[in-house]
Design an enzyme around this catalytic site. Structure first.
Site, PDB file in Angstrom:
ATOM      1  N   GLY A  28       0.844  -1.201   0.000  1.00  0.00           N
ATOM      2  CA  GLY A  28       0.000   0.000   0.000  1.00  0.00           C
ATOM      3  C   GLY A  28       0.870   1.239   0.000  1.00  0.00           C
ATOM      4  N   GLY A  31      -0.217   4.907  -0.766  1.00  0.00           N
ATOM      5  CA  GLY A  31      -1.263   5.556   0.033  1.00  0.00           C
ATOM      6  C   GLY A  31      -0.679   6.670   0.891  1.00  0.00           C
ATOM      7  NE  ARG A  56       5.149   4.163 -14.038  1.00  0.00           N
ATOM      8  CZ  ARG A  56       6.381   3.706 -14.220  1.00  0.00           C
ATOM      9  NH1 ARG A  56       6.672   2.464 -13.911  1.00  0.00           N
ATOM     10  NH2 ARG A  56       7.324   4.489 -14.704  1.00  0.00           N
ATOM     11  CG  ASP A  72      -4.644  -8.281  -5.670  1.00  0.00           C
ATOM     12  OD1 ASP A  72      -4.440  -8.202  -4.450  1.00  0.00           O
ATOM     13  OD2 ASP A  72      -5.735  -8.602  -6.182  1.00  0.00           O
ATOM     14  CB  ILE A  73      -1.350  -7.580  -1.142  1.00  0.00           C
ATOM     15  CG1 ILE A  73      -2.768  -7.094  -0.920  1.00  0.00           C
ATOM     16  CG2 ILE A  73      -0.336  -6.510  -0.906  1.00  0.00           C
ATOM     17  CD1 ILE A  73      -3.021  -6.660   0.499  1.00  0.00           C
ATOM     18  CE1 TYR A 172      -9.324   0.005   7.207  1.00  0.00           C
ATOM     19  CE2 TYR A 172     -10.559   1.310   8.794  1.00  0.00           C
ATOM     20  CZ  TYR A 172      -9.370   0.989   8.184  1.00  0.00           C
ATOM     21  OH  TYR A 172      -8.220   1.651   8.523  1.00  0.00           O
ATOM     22  CE  LYS A 176      -6.570  -1.727   8.703  1.00  0.00           C
ATOM     23  NZ  LYS A 176      -5.194  -1.972   8.240  1.00  0.00           N
TER      24      LYS A 176
END
Ligand code: AKB
Length: 358
Positions: A28, A31, A56, A72-73, A172, A176
């Site tokens: 990420g 970000g 990118r 993609d992770i 989310y 988490k």
């Protein structure tokens, strides 16, 4: 060097027989937190940053990295390619789909937030086994893990400790919270019945960020975004309709303090860490108080309040204030900015300069 205790070294790859560079992986990376973290790691001497993002990275960030990967992770082939080239010693796993965006596509949020974290925890465990040193896995969680049942409870609850009110209302927040547990599981119990199990195979460390406010970037997809959106709009002389009520209060911190705290936790002596998950707080203005300060610094600011019922409900389920005494005691967490210095010393001068030059 004041960086994470990790010397860039060359290791012999067990896979290919070729030398692989030791690296710090940041997911990420493009970000808001990634921007600041890459810069801070570079400034503290690291030349071993490998960045991964779905898009990118911009040129300026790419120049600070040893290598960058786009993808993609959850893509195991991509992670495999990365491992063929680098010995990963530290992971800052920042990639996530935030609380507002996640409510439009909860399953996609689950895939990225949980699937991505699982893929990286597995990678960390495999790396630890392959080079014989525990991979440090630094994971930012969020105040979104909390779920206060109603406004009256939120207002009377005081400073919320790490183990209270853990009933999140967003995908989310659920993701988490579950990933905090996964990190603890991988650290302490991973493959607990296997004969060849390595105890404490990874070194998992987690902070729960409050809302973050950066002078350099504007967030998107979150529900704490109203505060940073408000100040960036005012600096550009744009009207802003705030999507929560003026009496809405949640904790915030500045981006430099978030980056410093994350690096501080990564560097901390493991023997001093009594927990795997730590709250972080700094200041907690109401949205109305925040708007008033924005107005003092940008006198022409046009801010109105137009609450969005659903987003308001999410923010109402988050605490007014968190108890971060464990972070302060265990690893010396001490944010530089309170509300006044956040505006006076960081946000206003930098944001003014940013829009003056654009
Ligand atoms: C969000 O609003 O989703 C995030 C967070 C509080 O973690 N900024």
């Amino acid at each position: 060097m004041t960086g994470i205790p990790l010397d860039p070294v060359l290791e012999q790859s067990s896979l290919s027989g070729q030398a692989r560079s030791s690296a710090i992986l940041i997911t990420g990376a493009g970000g808001e937190v990634g921007h600041g973290l890459i810069r801070a790691l570079w400034e503290s001497g690291h030349r071993d940053i490998v960045a991964l993002d779905i898009r990118r990275l911009d040129r300026e960030l790419r120049d600070l990295c040893l290598d960058t990967f786009v993808g993609d992770i959850c893509d195991s082939a991509l992670l495999g390619r990365m491992l063929a080239m680098y010995e990963i010693r530290v992971i800052f796993h920042l990639a996530a789909l935030l609380s507002t965006r996640g409510e439009f596509s909860p399953e996609a949020a689950h895939d990225v937030n949980v699937g991505g974290t699982m893929a990286l925890l597995k990678l960390a465990a495999e790396q630890s086994r392959s080079h014989g040193e525990r991979v440090k896995f630094v994971f930012p969680s969020s105040i979104a893990v909390y779920g206060l049942p109603d406004l009256a409870t939120k207002r009377s609850a005081g400073r919320i400790g790490e183990d209270q009110y853990l009933e999140p209302t967003t995908m989310y927040g659920c993701n988490k919270l579950y990933c905090e547990h996964l990190g603890r599981y991988y650290q302490r119990h991973y493959r607990q019945l296997a004969k060849d199990r390595i105890p404490d195979v990874i070194d998992f460390r987690c902070v729960r960020y409050p809302g973050l406010i950066s002078a350099d970037t504007v967030p998107s997809g979150g529900t704490s975004d109203f505060a940073p959106e408000m100040i960036h709009a005012a600096a550009q002389q744009q009207r802003y309709a705030c999507f929560v009520r003026p009496d809405t209060r949640i904790p915030f911190m500045t981006m430099p303090d978030a980056i410093e705290a994350t690096m501080q936790l990564a560097r901390a002596d493991k023997s001093r860490l009594r927990r795997t998950v730590y709250n972080l707080g700094a200041f907690q203005p109401s949205a109305g108080e925040f708007a008033a300060i924005v107005g003092e610094h940008f006198p022409g600011a046009e801010i109105e309040f137009a609450p969005d019922v659903e987003r308001q409900a999410i923010v109402d389920s988050w605490p007014e204030e968190v108890d971060d005494s464990a972070a302060r005691e265990d690893w010396g967490y001490a944010p530089r900015h309170d509300l006044a210095t956040a505006f006076g010393e960081y946000l206003v001068p930098r944001i003014r300069a940013r829009y003056a030059s654009s």
